[in-house]
Design an enzyme around this catalytic site. Sequence first.
Site, PDB file in Angstrom:
ATOM      1  N   HIS A  66      -0.029  -1.293  -3.341  1.00 23.22           N
ATOM      2  CA  HIS A  66      -0.850  -0.255  -2.728  1.00 23.22           C
ATOM      3  C   HIS A  66      -0.189   1.100  -2.999  1.00 23.22           C
ATOM      4  O   HIS A  66       1.036   1.185  -3.169  1.00 23.22           O
ATOM      5  CB  HIS A  66      -0.964  -0.465  -1.223  1.00 23.22           C
ATOM      6  CG  HIS A  66      -1.784  -1.648  -0.835  1.00 23.22           C
ATOM      7  ND1 HIS A  66      -2.415  -1.724   0.381  1.00 23.22           N
ATOM      8  CD2 HIS A  66      -2.074  -2.804  -1.486  1.00 23.22           C
ATOM      9  CE1 HIS A  66      -3.074  -2.877   0.469  1.00 23.22           C
ATOM     10  NE2 HIS A  66      -2.874  -3.546  -0.652  1.00 23.22           N
ATOM     11  N   GLU A 113       0.595   3.577  -1.101  1.00 27.38           N
ATOM     12  CA  GLU A 113       1.646   3.961  -0.167  1.00 27.38           C
ATOM     13  C   GLU A 113       2.972   3.260  -0.474  1.00 27.38           C
ATOM     14  O   GLU A 113       4.035   3.885  -0.456  1.00 27.38           O
ATOM     15  CB  GLU A 113       1.234   3.639   1.277  1.00 27.38           C
ATOM     16  CG  GLU A 113      -0.041   4.329   1.722  1.00 27.38           C
ATOM     17  CD  GLU A 113      -1.304   3.500   1.511  1.00 27.38           C
ATOM     18  OE1 GLU A 113      -2.236   3.655   2.320  1.00 27.38           O
ATOM     19  OE2 GLU A 113      -1.376   2.710   0.542  1.00 27.38           O
ATOM     20  N   CYS A 141      -3.475   0.531   5.584  1.00 27.24           N
ATOM     21  CA  CYS A 141      -3.689  -0.813   6.133  1.00 27.24           C
ATOM     22  C   CYS A 141      -2.448  -1.220   6.936  1.00 27.24           C
ATOM     23  O   CYS A 141      -1.439  -0.507   6.932  1.00 27.24           O
ATOM     24  CB  CYS A 141      -3.937  -1.797   4.979  1.00 27.24           C
ATOM     25  SG  CYS A 141      -2.456  -2.136   3.993  1.00 27.24           S
ATOM     26  N   CYS A 165       0.857  -1.293   4.831  1.00 25.72           N
ATOM     27  CA  CYS A 165       1.327   0.041   4.456  1.00 25.72           C
ATOM     28  C   CYS A 165       1.802   0.843   5.661  1.00 25.72           C
ATOM     29  O   CYS A 165       2.814   1.541   5.584  1.00 25.72           O
ATOM     30  CB  CYS A 165       0.246   0.783   3.681  1.00 25.72           C
ATOM     31  SG  CYS A 165      -0.081   0.024   2.076  1.00 25.72           S
TER      32      CYS A 165
END
Length: 149
Positions: free
Chosen positions: A50, A52, A80, A83
Amino acid sequence: MIDFLEVAKEEAISAMNKGEIPVGAVIVKNGVIIGKAHNLKETLKDSTAHAEILAIKEASNFLGDWRLNGAEMYVTLEPCPMCASAIVQSRISKLYIGTFNKDMGACGSVINITNNKWLNSSLEVKWLYDEGCSEILTTFFKNRRIDII
């Protein structure tokens, strides 16, 4: 002065151009970008890739430390749970969010990991409600539906 959310949106567009869900993240310390990334989950075949997480890794490598105290993250979509947890663990000081995530948001819209007394987490979160961040996501999913049909 650099608009760091604009840099995050550029990252999101890079993700979209690769067929990735368009999320971009930028980490800044003392006005300097120390990490930036976009989603690469499909490209890397890695569920943890992801924006992040990748930006945190880049910032940690830049500083030579996992502790990102005093750093700020700008992200186009509310993180999410995975993250949000990584952001808390990295000790980022401020989080600027472009738009909310109605399905998986972990900074207050669905659940709140970033400010949770049970998790001993207290992160300064600023909601920017940026129309451009929302439009990038809307365009991506609209085009994806057209491709499926």
